[in-house]
Design a protein around this motif. Structure first.
Motif, mmCIF file in Angstrom:
data_model
loop_
_atom_site.group_PDB
_atom_site.id
_atom_site.type_symbol
_atom_site.label_atom_id
_atom_site.label_comp_id
_atom_site.label_asym_id
_atom_site.label_seq_id
_atom_site.Cartn_x
_atom_site.Cartn_y
_atom_site.Cartn_z
ATOM 1 N N PHE A 179 -47.685 38.375 -66.285
ATOM 2 C CA PHE A 179 -47.395 38.620 -64.877
ATOM 3 C C PHE A 179 -48.643 38.412 -64.005
ATOM 4 O O PHE A 179 -49.767 38.563 -64.487
ATOM 5 C CB PHE A 179 -46.884 40.049 -64.680
ATOM 6 N N PRO A 180 -48.424 38.092 -62.735
ATOM 7 C CA PRO A 180 -49.563 37.878 -61.836
ATOM 8 C C PRO A 180 -50.471 39.101 -61.744
ATOM 9 O O PRO A 180 -50.014 40.236 -61.841
ATOM 10 C CB PRO A 180 -48.893 37.603 -60.474
ATOM 11 N N ARG A 181 -51.764 38.803 -61.612
ATOM 12 C CA ARG A 181 -52.789 39.817 -61.319
ATOM 13 C C ARG A 181 -53.077 40.765 -62.475
ATOM 14 O O ARG A 181 -53.765 41.759 -62.293
ATOM 15 C CB ARG A 181 -52.402 40.629 -60.062
ATOM 16 N N GLN A 182 -52.591 40.489 -63.660
ATOM 17 C CA GLN A 182 -52.743 41.429 -64.768
ATOM 18 C C GLN A 182 -53.833 40.970 -65.754
ATOM 19 O O GLN A 182 -54.020 39.766 -65.969
ATOM 20 C CB GLN A 182 -51.414 41.611 -65.493
ATOM 21 N N PRO A 183 -54.549 41.912 -66.365
ATOM 22 C CA PRO A 183 -55.657 41.560 -67.272
ATOM 23 C C PRO A 183 -55.254 40.663 -68.431
ATOM 24 O O PRO A 183 -56.082 39.891 -68.932
ATOM 25 C CB PRO A 183 -56.130 42.932 -67.767
ATOM 26 N N VAL A 184 -53.996 40.720 -68.854
ATOM 27 C CA VAL A 184 -53.563 39.903 -69.987
ATOM 28 C C VAL A 184 -53.770 38.413 -69.718
ATOM 29 O O VAL A 184 -53.920 37.619 -70.660
ATOM 30 C CB VAL A 184 -52.086 40.195 -70.334
ATOM 31 N N LEU A 185 -53.816 38.010 -68.468
ATOM 32 C CA LEU A 185 -53.998 36.598 -68.140
ATOM 33 C C LEU A 185 -55.386 36.096 -68.544
ATOM 34 O O LEU A 185 -55.588 34.888 -68.686
ATOM 35 C CB LEU A 185 -53.784 36.362 -66.642
ATOM 36 N N GLN A 186 -56.324 37.021 -68.732
ATOM 37 C CA GLN A 186 -57.675 36.630 -69.153
ATOM 38 C C GLN A 186 -57.899 36.776 -70.658
ATOM 39 O O GLN A 186 -58.991 36.513 -71.159
ATOM 40 C CB GLN A 186 -58.722 37.471 -68.415
ATOM 41 N N GLU A 187 -56.852 37.173 -71.376
ATOM 42 C CA GLU A 187 -56.997 37.397 -72.818
ATOM 43 C C GLU A 187 -57.178 36.062 -73.552
ATOM 44 O O GLU A 187 -56.344 35.178 -73.453
ATOM 45 C CB GLU A 187 -55.781 38.141 -73.367
ATOM 46 N N LYS A 188 -58.261 35.935 -74.314
ATOM 47 C CA LYS A 188 -58.572 34.684 -75.003
ATOM 48 C C LYS A 188 -58.516 34.798 -76.523
ATOM 49 O O LYS A 188 -58.536 33.775 -77.217
ATOM 50 C CB LYS A 188 -59.979 34.200 -74.608
ATOM 51 N N LYS A 189 -58.472 36.016 -77.055
ATOM 52 C CA LYS A 189 -58.557 36.190 -78.502
ATOM 53 C C LYS A 189 -57.291 36.773 -79.118
ATOM 54 O O LYS A 189 -56.809 36.284 -80.136
ATOM 55 C CB LYS A 189 -59.768 37.069 -78.855
ATOM 56 N N LEU A 190 -56.780 37.844 -78.529
ATOM 57 C CA LEU A 190 -55.599 38.481 -79.092
ATOM 58 C C LEU A 190 -54.394 37.551 -79.002
ATOM 59 O O LEU A 190 -54.275 36.758 -78.078
ATOM 60 C CB LEU A 190 -55.293 39.790 -78.366
ATOM 61 N N TRP A 191 -53.499 37.667 -79.976
ATOM 62 C CA TRP A 191 -52.253 36.894 -79.962
ATOM 63 C C TRP A 191 -51.158 37.649 -79.214
ATOM 64 O O TRP A 191 -50.245 37.043 -78.672
ATOM 65 C CB TRP A 191 -51.761 36.616 -81.383
ATOM 66 N N VAL A 192 -51.242 38.973 -79.224
ATOM 67 C CA VAL A 192 -50.248 39.844 -78.596
ATOM 68 C C VAL A 192 -50.996 40.895 -77.793
ATOM 69 O O VAL A 192 -51.981 41.465 -78.270
ATOM 70 C CB VAL A 192 -49.343 40.538 -79.630
ATOM 71 N N SER A 193 -50.544 41.158 -76.579
ATOM 72 C CA SER A 193 -51.213 42.154 -75.762
ATOM 73 C C SER A 193 -50.186 42.889 -74.907
ATOM 74 O O SER A 193 -48.989 42.629 -74.984
ATOM 75 C CB SER A 193 -52.291 41.499 -74.890
ATOM 76 N N THR A 194 -50.688 43.791 -74.089
ATOM 77 C CA THR A 194 -49.840 44.588 -73.220
ATOM 78 C C THR A 194 -49.934 44.079 -71.789
ATOM 79 O O THR A 194 -50.882 43.397 -71.412
ATOM 80 C CB THR A 194 -50.253 46.070 -73.243
ATOM 81 N N CYS A 195 -48.921 44.413 -71.008
ATOM 82 C CA CYS A 195 -48.918 44.076 -69.585
ATOM 83 C C CYS A 195 -48.163 45.167 -68.850
ATOM 84 O O CYS A 195 -47.086 45.579 -69.283
ATOM 85 C CB CYS A 195 -48.261 42.712 -69.356
ATOM 86 N N VAL A 196 -48.735 45.627 -67.734
ATOM 87 C CA VAL A 196 -48.063 46.601 -66.870
ATOM 88 C C VAL A 196 -47.931 45.956 -65.499
ATOM 89 O O VAL A 196 -48.836 46.034 -64.668
ATOM 90 C CB VAL A 196 -48.841 47.926 -66.784
#
Length: 263
Positions: A179-196
């Protein structure tokens, strides 16, 4: 912009050059009359892809949404349920709301109701995203499931994690739960992450950009005029749209109806 109209044949997806990898701007556009045509064509193509996979499991990341829902109904129908190689397929999910599996908002609930409950698939082949406890720990558990099927903890170029990743597109440019503006958009290593999300309900688990990139095919399924504006922005590569940053080391395909394509 390369596209196909309703005369498109299934094997055209295979003719397209896949040697260099594709993104949302260069991916093949396949334009069909309506949502039903999308679901029917996807069912045929997906079955052909799954049957062609030899010597290793066929690994797919499923998506939620109304067009995929119809796809799942078709795959569970008499035409496909005895042909699709359920026992050789590993079913993962591209994202999930952090709600119980029995919740109507659960992607797993929809897939189970529309498809899995009507076919013979080994329970060990179905991998719903965990939705209890701490979300970050749940994401880590899901990554461990992916690592077990992949046979490693590091994604290797030329050895895709997924054969097919199915994606949709939201009005705000999100795909999966990126989703827009969420930290997950910068994730470069993890395959699965969280989004709020700040513009949608529920904490989510989602595949990340690196996991989606490790795929033979990424297929966006879009239907209806409501998708037209978001598609135009993403197809142009608007960096503000999360879906604009989707890439694959294989083939990216836009499977869409005339309304979504603006035709």
């Amino acid at each position: 912009m390369e596209s196909r109209n309703s005369c498109w044949e299934m094997h055209d997806m295979e003719k397209h050059d896949v040697t260099g990898g594709h993104d949302v701007k260069t991916g093949l556009m396949v334009v069909l009359p309506d949502a039903e045509a999308i679901a029917q064509h996807m069912a045929k193509w997906l079955t052909e892809q799954a049957l062609a996979k030899k010597g290793a499991p066929f690994v797919i990341a499923l998506s939620g949404g109304s067009t995929p829902k119809r796809l799942y109904q078709i795959l569970a129908s008499a035409e496909y349920r005895d042909r699709f190689p359920w026992a050789n397929t590993q079913f993962f999910f591209g994202d999930e709301r952090f709600v119980p599996e029995s919740d109507a908002a659960s992607n797993y609930n929809m897939v189970e109701t529309e498809m899995l409950a009507h076919v013979t698939v080994p329970p060990a082949n179905v991998h719903p995203m965990p939705t209890s406890g701490d979300p970050a720990q749940a994401a880590a558990r899901y990554q461990a499931e992916l690592e077990a099927v992949y046979g490693g903890k590091t994604l290797e170029p030329g050895r895709p994690l997924f054969d097919v990743v199915m994606l949709g597109l939201g009005d705000n440019g999100h795909t999966a739960s990126l989703f827009p503006r969420q930290p997950v958009l910068q994730e470069k290593k993890l395959w699965v992450s969280t989004c709020v999300p700040d513009d949608a309900p529920h904490t989510r688990l989602t595949l990340t950009y690196p996991a989606i990139h490790s795929s033979r095919h990424v297929v966006f399924m879009l239907a209806g005029t409501g998708k037209r504006e978001a598609f135009a922005k993403v197809r142009a590569g608007d960096p503000a749209e999360p879906a604009s940053h989707i890439t694959t080391e294989g083939e990216l395909i836009w499977l869409m109806d005339k309304a979504a394509a603006g035709q």
